[in-house]
Design a protein around this motif. Sequence first.
Motif: not given
Length: 235
Positions: A46-66
Amino acid sequence: MYQFDSRVRYSETDEEGRLSLTGILNYFQDCSTFQSEDLGMGVRYLTEHGRAWWLTSWQIVIDRYPVLGEKIVISTWPYDFKGIYGYRNFTLQDQEGGYLARAASVWFFFDTVRQKPARITPEDIRGYGEAQPRLTMDYASRKIALPEEYEERPRILVSRHHLDTNHHVNNARYVEIARESLPQEISVKELRVEYKKAAVLGDYMIPRVSRTEEGYVTALYSDQGAPYAVVWLRE
């Protein structure tokens, strides 16, 4: 679907011996990064091609912490590509296939040379295969409402340990900073994050914390009064 197996390490646990909230985010980020690297379309490509994936939002539901030492399976797959946006699900499961955490995320494709969003082409997503059905969960809005009332916490200097290969504050670090501004005893069951502006080395982030009926909203502001990220946490 792309997945890898792991085991909860001591370095990833909290005071209760469970995988930390930051640890869950890191596993999800690592999973999508591993997929891109294995396809030959990772950070260097991605760096060599002048591109990047940038995160705009998360939604995380936690059912149980391991817990410490528990064997886990981390999975991810894209469920849609549209315009400049990519939509991706994640799961964290135990050895029996039970859900530990589920997530939906929205990413946008960015032209790092022209410094503006870029439309996704077939070449940009080759190897990821056809978009898969999205995970069954209650999908919330990407936008998080900002309460009018809040308490301001001491500002935090962005240091080198906050940064990633984009030279911005890593996505998980915003959540970590927001979590530190809240009471220690709360147990997070759902997390939403809206990313607005990338913070870089030397910037200051000022947490503005609001208590709501469901939990907390922490907005991380710049000295100029613009939010870097808004973090919503449900107990």
